[in-house]
Scaffold this active site. Structure first.
Site, mmCIF file in Angstrom:
data_model
loop_
_atom_site.group_PDB
_atom_site.id
_atom_site.type_symbol
_atom_site.label_atom_id
_atom_site.label_comp_id
_atom_site.label_asym_id
_atom_site.label_seq_id
_atom_site.Cartn_x
_atom_site.Cartn_y
_atom_site.Cartn_z
ATOM 1 N N SER A 1 0.845 -1.195 0.000
ATOM 2 C CA SER A 1 0.000 0.000 0.000
ATOM 3 C C SER A 1 0.876 1.238 0.000
ATOM 4 O O SER A 1 2.005 1.212 0.513
ATOM 5 C CB SER A 1 -0.900 0.015 1.243
ATOM 6 O OG SER A 1 -1.542 1.268 1.406
ATOM 7 N N TYR B 1 -2.820 -0.441 10.545
ATOM 8 C CA TYR B 1 -2.886 -0.818 9.131
ATOM 9 C C TYR B 1 -1.661 -0.307 8.384
ATOM 10 O O TYR B 1 -1.007 -1.059 7.646
ATOM 11 C CB TYR B 1 -4.159 -0.251 8.498
ATOM 12 C CG TYR B 1 -4.220 -0.435 7.000
ATOM 13 C CD1 TYR B 1 -4.663 -1.637 6.449
ATOM 14 C CD2 TYR B 1 -3.826 0.585 6.135
ATOM 15 C CE1 TYR B 1 -4.709 -1.819 5.072
ATOM 16 C CE2 TYR B 1 -3.867 0.411 4.758
ATOM 17 C CZ TYR B 1 -4.307 -0.784 4.234
ATOM 18 O OH TYR B 1 -4.345 -0.956 2.869
#
EC number: 1.1.1.1
Length: 254
Positions: A138, A151
């Site tokens: 990500s 996260y």
């Protein structure tokens, strides 16, 4: 790497970005696409088969949080059937900073364990043929969305792991690169929990800014697969595919 006639394993190939990427992959004509996913979606599997009937699409239920030995057992079944596997895509991910342990288990440990398991079949030190790994990380691995630090940290860890895999390629024969999507319009980002509820509207706030579709991301994902560049850090954002130049601030010198 041309996708045509290749054997591909796609972990979490039925998710938001995953399913659109699976669609784009089958259009490119691999010999086999093996999808490992926690979610059983027969409709999606049937759709993938219909897109290109020449491609054999197979589904196995799989939870990335299982022990390495269990993953190795599943891979043994797959390798016995296919004989060779050219590409492993690790795509499992959750976005919920209320679930701290599970976030780390799925987003980071699961990627490490699945990769470790396939080394049993690929590592050239064991007589293996080598292989290619594409890890979905990500852009939060570059700069965190600070309202979801768990996260973001899990994705940074997955990115670091992938970078190390690429450096180990001369030893293992296994190359690797990372796929780092920007904010993509999936159910994952419409509503999710921030850490300690520091920002209840974090999903809404992100969607107030420019985003990309899952199809745009998937199309660029296929381009990254075809480029097949060991160590590449691909940013897939706003419909663009960008090779990120990583800044080195420290070196172990070994």
């Amino acid at each position: 790497m041309a996708i045509a006639n290749k054997n591909i394993i796609f972990v979490a190939g039925l998710g938001g970005i995953g399913l659109d990427t699976s669609r784009e992959i089958v259009k490119s004509g691999p010999k086999n696409l093996v999808i490992l996913d926690r979610i059983d979606n027969p409709t999606a599997i049937a759709e993938l088969k219909a897109i290109n009937p020449k491609v054999t699409v197979t589904f196995y239920p799989y939870d990335v949080t299982v022990p390495v030995a269990e993953t190795t057992k599943l891979l043994k079944t797959i390798f016995a059937q296919l004989k060779t596997v050219d590409l492993l895509i690790n795509g499992a991910g959750i976005l919920d900073d209320h679930q701290i342990e599970r976030t780390i288990a799925v987003n980071f440990t699961g990627t490490v364990n699945t990769t470790t398991a396939i080394m049993e079949f690929w590592d050239k030190r064991k007589g293996g043929p080598g292989g290619v790994i594409a890890n979905i990380c990500s852009v939060t691995g570059f700069n965190a969305i600070y309202q979801v630090p768990v996260y973001s940290a899990s994705k940074a860890a997955a990115l670091s792991f992938t970078n190390s895999l690429a450096r180990l390629a001369p030893i293992t024969g296994v190359t690797a690169y990372s796929i780092n999507p920007g904010i993509t319009r999936t159910p994952l980002v419409h509503k999710f929990n921030s850490w300690l509820d520091v920002e209840p509207r974090v999903g809404e706030l992100l969607l107030e800014h420019p985003t990309q579709t899952t199809l745009e991301c998937a199309q660029n994902f296929v381009k990254a697969i075809e480029a097949n560049k060991n160590g590449a850090i691909w940013q897939l954002d706003l419909g663009q595919l960008i090779a990120v130049e990583w800044t080195k601030h420290w070196d172990s010198h070994i």
